[in-house]
Design a protein around this motif. Structure first.
Motif, PDB file in Angstrom:
ATOM      1  N   GLU A 135       0.820  -1.027   0.361  1.00  0.00           N
ATOM      2  CA  GLU A 135       0.461  -0.064   0.032  1.00  0.00           C
ATOM      3  C   GLU A 135       1.118   1.299  -0.167  1.00  0.00           C
ATOM      4  O   GLU A 135       2.378   1.096   0.564  1.00  0.00           O
ATOM      5  N   ARG A 191      -4.423   1.274  -1.822  1.00  0.00           N
ATOM      6  CA  ARG A 191      -4.420  -0.127  -1.649  1.00  0.00           C
ATOM      7  C   ARG A 191      -5.589  -1.156  -2.691  1.00  0.00           C
ATOM      8  O   ARG A 191      -6.464  -0.619  -2.180  1.00  0.00           O
ATOM      9  N   THR A 238      -6.810  -5.914  -0.581  1.00  0.00           N
ATOM     10  CA  THR A 238      -5.887  -5.777   0.852  1.00  0.00           C
ATOM     11  C   THR A 238      -6.823  -5.162   2.188  1.00  0.00           C
ATOM     12  O   THR A 238      -6.452  -5.063   3.491  1.00  0.00           O
TER      13      THR A 238
END
Ligand code: AMP
Length: 598
Positions: free
Chosen positions: A160, A170, A174
């Motif tokens: 990220e 991101r 995630t």
């Protein structure tokens, strides 16, 4: 419990109270598609009425469909780029959404070579969670006893970054795996994973994969389903086992974790799971040392009832390989989602991959559909304003492009997916995923379009200039016969001076140059070993003329013939491969970092 659900009664299953509620919810949503859609649009428009974006179109407080459709334009990502850039740079005023943008979700779709940034708001997590909560109740209708064991799922988080204004950027999964919705999920016997959270949340993907596979091996008897998000992810895990089984057998035999796994939280959680088990180690050695890996999934995980992976769309190319490794286990494609918005689910998850239809849940966003007519090959946004159809008014058999209006502030946004209506569940249309627009090549989550390929070829052919050589024609092929798959580019060259023809080194460098020119998602997949080195196959002079002759012999018009920029039809592949004079591979990984190039 008595359940008024056509879903459960259709399969005659008895269901738990919790599942009954979820099925009831699906029934309600699918019976009342139009009124739910009207309500959702009203909610989105009234809460976002004071955003800079909507004010621009002078809705003057109107929240009805007619006003919305007549005043708000259909847009692409590129149209919204200025607003998105301002939000990324830190402008916190209500530009697209009245609720603060909590983060950007990085799509696998790209714009100018970089992942698209999709704004999202915190409450969207609840909507995603809601869709997830519907999946097992539907699955339980078809596969009993899933509470008696575990799911071996290979789930990963990815890198990220922060935008200049400090917002996280991101991938959507995630974001979800790192959220409390996932990390602190209440115990549910139907959703027990072999992978502890620590292994999923490990930022090093190799250590994460290692630990998840090791857990799967240790708990092999308990595993009832094996999955990953996409088919390519599951095949990557099988390949990982192929390469690393000796280490796994060693760890299991001795009860010690490979020192290459250094993440402290992974080491700690594995120390509770890993105990010396020479018998299991011997079993793994016996199965994995065999040359033949056919049915390896059912040999190692004998109680697996189905594979849980998406094999629709670009992933269909992996079906034969998955069938080979699993001995033909059913493949369940459970849901259809994107970074922009989660769309819906498959109400018959055990159907054949070719029959999968997704039912869009009308509470997720406001959905519209642009009739898609391939034959006219027009970009309707340039002609008269496109006539969009509502979710409740679609025709069976027709194809449409999906357009969404989300709570996070995307208004009439073209997702780029082409869907065909296959039928209805109650009043809700069901969709076959046909394809994503403008995608020529795809191996994993990468999507390369025609202009990106053309540009990459132009960049690479600069290297041929000093050899007085040019690329006369080209086409491409996504070769997924081996894992990882790779791009194959067929080149017909015009070499003016045979004595000074480009060498293998030069052509290999051309492969590398092409990779450097491809978009960030491609380069990231290459670096993560989800895509193998790009290959150039040089074909004999005259090959592309033969290709044209072949197409014409099959009915193509001479006037309209265009070289296909991507091929997969077996006779054409055979023709091309029989004319190959040399093969060249990219010698190095292209450059990739989580930071965006622009
Ligand atoms: P992303 O924005 O990177 O999450 O990618 C979302 C895109 O992945 C969708 O717009 C589809 O093109 C594709 N996709 C997602 N789910 C499915 C599915 N079940 N079948 C086929 N393609 C899918």
């Amino acid at each position: 419990m008595a359940v008024d659900s056509t879903l459960s009664s259709a399969v005659g299953a008895s269901v738990s109270e919790k599942d009954a509620k979820a099925l009831q919810f699906i029934e309600e949503m699918t019976k009342n598609v139009d009124s739910v859609q009207e309500r959702i649009l009203g909610e989105i428009l009234s809460r976002n009425a004071n955003t800079e974006y909507l004010k621009r179109f002078q809705l003057n407080g109107a929240t009805d469909r007619d006003t919305f459709k007549s005043k708000v334009p259909v847009v692409t990502y590129e149209d919204l780029q200025p607003e998105i850039q301002r939000i990324a740079n830190g402008d916190k005023s209500p530009i697209l959404s009245s609720h603060p943008i909590s983060e950007f979700l990085t799509s696998s779709g790209t714009s100018a070579g970089e992942r698209k940034l999709m704004p999202t708001i915190h409450e969207e997590l609840n909507r995603r969670q809601l869709l997830y909560s519907l999946l097992m109740p539907v699955m339980n209708l078809y596969v009993p006893g899933l509470d008696k064991g575990k799911g071996l799922y290979f789930l990963f988080i990815k890198a990220e970054t922060k935008t200049p204004g400090g917002l996280l950027a991101r991938p959507v999964l995630t974001s979800y795996y790192k959220s409390d919705h996932f990390k602190s999920r209440p115990y549910d016997p139907f959703n027990v994973y072999t992978s502890p959270n620590e292994t999923i949340l490990c930022p090093d993907s190799i250590q994460s994969m290692y630990a998840q596979m090791l857990c799967g091996l240790i708990m092999r008897e308990e595993v009832l389903r094996v999955g990953a998000v996409f088919a390519s992810g599951l095949l990557k895990a099988i390949r990982f086992l192929q390469v690393n089984w000796k280490q796994f057998a060693h760890d299991i035999e001795t009860g010690t974790l490979n020192p290459k796994v250094t993440d402290p939280s992974v080491r700690e959680c594995m120390s509770k799971i890993l105990k010396p088990n020479p018998e299991l180690a011997a079993f793994i050695t016996k199965e994995c040392s065999e040359e033949n890996w056919e049915c390896i999934i059912t040999r190692i995980w004998p109680n697996t009832k189905y594979l849980d992976v998406i094999v629709t769309g670009a992933m269909a190319q992996y079906i034969p390989t998955l069938e080979y490794y699993s001995g033909g286990l059913p493949m369940a494609c459970t849901m259809y989602a994107s970074s922009e918005c989660y769309f819906g689910l498959n109400l018959k998850p055990m159907c054949k991959p070719s029959e999968v239809s997704y039912t869009i849940m009308p509470n997720m966003a406001y959905f519209e559909f642009l009739p898609h007519d391939d034959s006219s090959a027009q970009d309707s946004s340039r002609d008269s304003p496109p006539r969009l159809v509502d979710l409740a008014d679609l025709e069976v058999g027709k194809e449409y492009e999906l357009i969404v209006t989300t709570y996070a502030g995307l208004c009439r946004y073209r997702v780029g997916d082409i869907l065909r209506v296959t039928g209805y569940h109650n009043a809700a249309p069901q969709f076959r995923f046909i394809r994503r627009k403008n995608v020529l090549l795809s191996i994993d989550s990468d999507k390369t379009d025609e202009s990106e390929l053309q540009q990459a070829i132009e960049n690479a052919s600069v290297l041929l200039k000093e050899f007085n050589t040019s690329v006369v024609e080209y086409t491409s092929y996504a070769d997924t016969k081996q894992i990882p798959g790779h791009y194959v580019i067929y080149w017909e060259l015009f070499v003016k001076d045979a004595a000074n023809a480009p060498t293998d080194e030069v052509l290999s460098h051309c492969c590398f140059q092409m990779e450097e020119s491809l978009n960030a998602v491609y380069r990231q997949c290459r670096v993560a070993d989800s895509i193998g080195p790009l290959e150039i196959r040089v074909v004999k002079n005259g090959t592309f003329e033969e290709l044209m002759d072949y197409a014409i012999s099959r009915g193509a018009s001479i006037n309209q013939y265009k070289v296909p920029r991507c091929v997969s039809f077996t006779p054409i592949m055979e023709l091309l491969d029989s004319r190959v004079v040399s093969k060249h591979f990219s010698p190095a990984l292209p450059h990739w970092t989580p930071e965006r190039r622009r």
